[in-house]
Design a protein around this motif. Structure first.
Motif, PDB file in Angstrom:
ATOM      1  N   ALA A   1      45.346  24.448  49.217  1.00 43.34           N
ATOM      2  CA  ALA A   1      45.365  25.604  50.113  1.00 43.34           C
ATOM      3  C   ALA A   1      45.978  25.263  51.468  1.00 43.34           C
ATOM      4  N   GLU A   2      46.257  23.983  51.703  1.00 45.43           N
ATOM      5  CA  GLU A   2      46.781  23.561  52.989  1.00 45.43           C
ATOM      6  C   GLU A   2      48.130  24.221  53.261  1.00 45.43           C
ATOM      7  N   GLY A   3      48.304  24.665  54.495  1.00 45.06           N
ATOM      8  CA  GLY A   3      49.568  25.290  54.880  1.00 45.06           C
ATOM      9  C   GLY A   3      49.606  26.788  54.682  1.00 45.06           C
ATOM     10  N   PHE A   4      48.549  27.355  54.104  1.00 44.89           N
ATOM     11  CA  PHE A   4      48.492  28.800  53.882  1.00 44.89           C
ATOM     12  C   PHE A   4      47.276  29.373  54.605  1.00 44.89           C
ATOM     13  N   SER A   5      47.393  30.603  55.034  1.00 53.80           N
ATOM     14  CA  SER A   5      46.240  31.317  55.561  1.00 53.80           C
ATOM     15  C   SER A   5      45.474  31.954  54.410  1.00 53.80           C
ATOM     16  N   GLY A   6      44.271  32.419  54.703  1.00 51.96           N
ATOM     17  CA  GLY A   6      43.492  33.104  53.675  1.00 51.96           C
ATOM     18  C   GLY A   6      44.232  34.300  53.110  1.00 51.96           C
ATOM     19  N   LEU A   7      44.872  35.081  53.971  1.00 57.34           N
ATOM     20  CA  LEU A   7      45.614  36.253  53.510  1.00 57.34           C
ATOM     21  C   LEU A   7      46.768  35.849  52.600  1.00 57.34           C
ATOM     22  N   GLU A   8      47.479  34.799  52.959  1.00 60.27           N
ATOM     23  CA  GLU A   8      48.602  34.345  52.132  1.00 60.27           C
ATOM     24  C   GLU A   8      48.133  33.865  50.769  1.00 60.27           C
ATOM     25  N   LEU A   9      46.979  33.216  50.714  1.00 56.59           N
ATOM     26  CA  LEU A   9      46.440  32.778  49.424  1.00 56.59           C
ATOM     27  C   LEU A   9      46.109  33.971  48.544  1.00 56.59           C
ATOM     28  N   VAL A  10      45.551  35.016  49.120  1.00 59.11           N
ATOM     29  CA  VAL A  10      45.226  36.215  48.347  1.00 59.11           C
ATOM     30  C   VAL A  10      46.494  36.919  47.888  1.00 59.11           C
ATOM     31  N   LEU A  11      47.487  36.967  48.746  1.00 59.83           N
ATOM     32  CA  LEU A  11      48.737  37.652  48.401  1.00 59.83           C
ATOM     33  C   LEU A  11      49.466  36.988  47.237  1.00 59.83           C
ATOM     34  N   MET A  12      49.138  35.746  46.914  1.00 63.19           N
ATOM     35  CA  MET A  12      49.731  35.107  45.742  1.00 63.19           C
ATOM     36  C   MET A  12      49.404  35.886  44.474  1.00 63.19           C
ATOM     37  N   GLY A  13      48.302  36.623  44.492  1.00 64.70           N
ATOM     38  CA  GLY A  13      47.955  37.448  43.345  1.00 64.70           C
ATOM     39  C   GLY A  13      48.903  38.609  43.120  1.00 64.70           C
ATOM     40  N   ARG A  14      49.708  38.938  44.105  1.00 64.03           N
ATOM     41  CA  ARG A  14      50.680  40.026  43.954  1.00 64.03           C
ATOM     42  C   ARG A  14      51.993  39.546  43.336  1.00 64.03           C
ATOM     43  N   SER A  15      52.136  38.225  43.133  1.00 63.54           N
ATOM     44  CA  SER A  15      53.405  37.666  42.652  1.00 63.54           C
ATOM     45  C   SER A  15      53.953  38.338  41.405  1.00 63.54           C
ATOM     46  N   PRO A  16      53.114  38.642  40.378  1.00 64.54           N
ATOM     47  CA  PRO A  16      53.675  39.256  39.172  1.00 64.54           C
ATOM     48  C   PRO A  16      54.266  40.647  39.406  1.00 64.54           C
ATOM     49  N   HIS A  17      53.901  41.270  40.521  1.00 70.55           N
ATOM     50  CA  HIS A  17      54.351  42.635  40.796  1.00 70.55           C
ATOM     51  C   HIS A  17      55.550  42.680  41.740  1.00 70.55           C
ATOM     52  N   LEU A  18      55.969  41.543  42.282  1.00 69.00           N
ATOM     53  CA  LEU A  18      57.028  41.528  43.276  1.00 69.00           C
ATOM     54  C   LEU A  18      58.402  41.545  42.627  1.00 69.00           C
ATOM     55  N   GLY A  19      59.384  41.908  43.421  1.00 73.01           N
ATOM     56  CA  GLY A  19      60.756  41.985  42.937  1.00 73.01           C
ATOM     57  C   GLY A  19      61.436  40.636  42.883  1.00 73.01           C
ATOM     58  N   LEU A  20      62.756  40.671  42.759  1.00 68.97           N
ATOM     59  CA  LEU A  20      63.559  39.472  42.547  1.00 68.97           C
ATOM     60  C   LEU A  20      63.368  38.444  43.652  1.00 68.97           C
ATOM     61  N   TRP A  21      63.263  38.912  44.892  1.00 65.45           N
ATOM     62  CA  TRP A  21      63.178  37.998  46.027  1.00 65.45           C
ATOM     63  C   TRP A  21      61.744  37.598  46.348  1.00 65.45           C
ATOM     64  N   GLY A  22      60.781  38.168  45.664  1.00 64.43           N
ATOM     65  CA  GLY A  22      59.393  37.791  45.869  1.00 64.43           C
ATOM     66  C   GLY A  22      58.832  38.160  47.224  1.00 64.43           C
ATOM     67  N   LEU A  23      59.340  39.225  47.816  1.00 68.63           N
ATOM     68  CA  LEU A  23      58.897  39.636  49.144  1.00 68.63           C
ATOM     69  C   LEU A  23      57.746  40.636  49.035  1.00 68.63           C
ATOM     70  N   THR A  24      56.705  40.414  49.801  1.00 64.24           N
ATOM     71  CA  THR A  24      55.578  41.349  49.787  1.00 64.24           C
ATOM     72  C   THR A  24      55.877  42.554  50.668  1.00 64.24           C
ATOM     73  N   SER A  25      55.313  43.686  50.280  1.00 64.11           N
ATOM     74  CA  SER A  25      55.509  44.929  51.015  1.00 64.11           C
ATOM     75  C   SER A  25      54.292  45.213  51.894  1.00 64.11           C
ATOM     76  N   GLU A  26      54.397  46.251  52.705  1.00 64.42           N
ATOM     77  CA  GLU A  26      53.254  46.670  53.515  1.00 64.42           C
ATOM     78  C   GLU A  26      52.085  47.064  52.616  1.00 64.42           C
ATOM     79  N   ARG A  27      52.395  47.667  51.458  1.00 63.98           N
ATOM     80  CA  ARG A  27      51.330  48.039  50.534  1.00 63.98           C
ATOM     81  C   ARG A  27      50.614  46.795  50.008  1.00 63.98           C
ATOM     82  N   ASP A  28      51.378  45.758  49.681  1.00 62.48           N
ATOM     83  CA  ASP A  28      50.763  44.525  49.182  1.00 62.48           C
ATOM     84  C   ASP A  28      49.802  43.942  50.219  1.00 62.48           C
ATOM     85  N   VAL A  29      50.245  43.894  51.472  1.00 61.87           N
ATOM     86  CA  VAL A  29      49.409  43.339  52.533  1.00 61.87           C
ATOM     87  C   VAL A  29      48.179  44.213  52.750  1.00 61.87           C
TER      88      VAL A  29
END
Length: 258
Positions: free
Chosen positions: A90-118
């Motif tokens: 978990a080093e180098g990530f915030s709690g929010l960033e660790l949770v946002l990893m769960g959105r990875s299967p739903h992200l587009g080609l560039w893997g960028l999170t949206s306002e909805r994801d956050v």
């Protein structure tokens, strides 16, 4: 109602000798299955086999009506979430960033999170009562805090089926109850879930169904109120048990003092 998970005659393990000895299990929406049993009896092996993290030697696994082998990994991750027993770096990530990893299967080609994801990630953290962890650096997280973030990461995937391996480990009593209460609320709304647990009373309080595993075989399974009985628990754990009724009507189990 179509099964979210269906195993038939599942034999699986880590070597030549299988740990699971022919397990049948069917999980549907609105069901929270607790898997109980002694250490080394195949509880985690069952979940890992279902996910294809270890090979099974015999039997079938179907997820959401489709054989496990026919699922693409990314597509499966959109429908099935996995909350592991072990922690990842978990080093180098915030709690929010660790949770946002769960959105990875739903992200587009560039893997960028949206306002909805956050917004979704923050909402799940709030739901679990750990919104204060959003900005906490990973290297400052306790074991219990990491456990709550793993659960949040699974929920933020918006799965149809949630598989949890010892989700209450490292948690204090309040967070154990809070975590399982939120999972049960999601189940009541249509999620299907399987949770490996060690606490019989948590299973009695929150599960709809229970699978008792001993020596890799199903000792009993079915609705929690019919399966969780003193005699069955004595056979499961090999020690005398006590059962009492709380004023609320809840059944409480404890090992009998020798």
């Amino acid at each position: 109602m179509e099964a979210l998970l269906d195993t038939q005659g599942l034999l699986a393990g880590y070597g030549a000798a299988p740990v699971l000895q022919g397990v049948d299990l069917t999980v549907r929406a609105h069901e929270l299955w607790a898997v109980l049993g002694p250490n080394g009896t195949g509880k985690s092996t069952l979940l890992r086999g279902v996910l294809g993290m270890l090979p099974w030697t015999r039997g079938t696994v179907r997820l959401l009506g489709r054989e496990r082998a026919r699922w693409d990994a990314r597509e499966l991750a959109r429908r099935v979430a996995w909350v592991p027993q072990t922690f990842e770096p978990a080093e180098g990530f915030s709690g929010l960033e660790l949770v946002l990893m769960g959105r990875s299967p739903h992200l587009g080609l560039w893997g960028l999170t949206s306002e909805r994801d956050v917004a979704l990630a923050r909402a799940v953290l709030e739901e679990l009562g750990v919104a204060y962890l959003a900005d906490r650096p990973g290297e400052e997280l306790s074991g219990g805090e990491r456990r709550m973030l793993l659960l949040a990461r699974g929920l933020v995937q918006e799965p149809a089926l949630l598989l949890l391996d010892e989700p209450t480990a490292f948690l204090d009593v309040a967070h154990q109850v809070g975590a399982l209460a939120r999972v049960r609320a999601r189940v009541d709304s249509g999620l299907g879930a399987v949770a490996v647990l060690h606490d019989v009373n948590l299973a009695a309080a929150f599960a709809t169904h229970v699978l008792l595993l001993r020596d890799g075989r199903a000792l009993a399974q079915g609705p929690v109120d019919t399966v969780l009985e003193r005699e069955r628990l004595e056979a499961l754990y090999g020690l005398p048990m006590e059962m009492a009724l709380a004023p609320s009507g809840a059944r409480l189990f404890a090992p009998r003092a020798r």
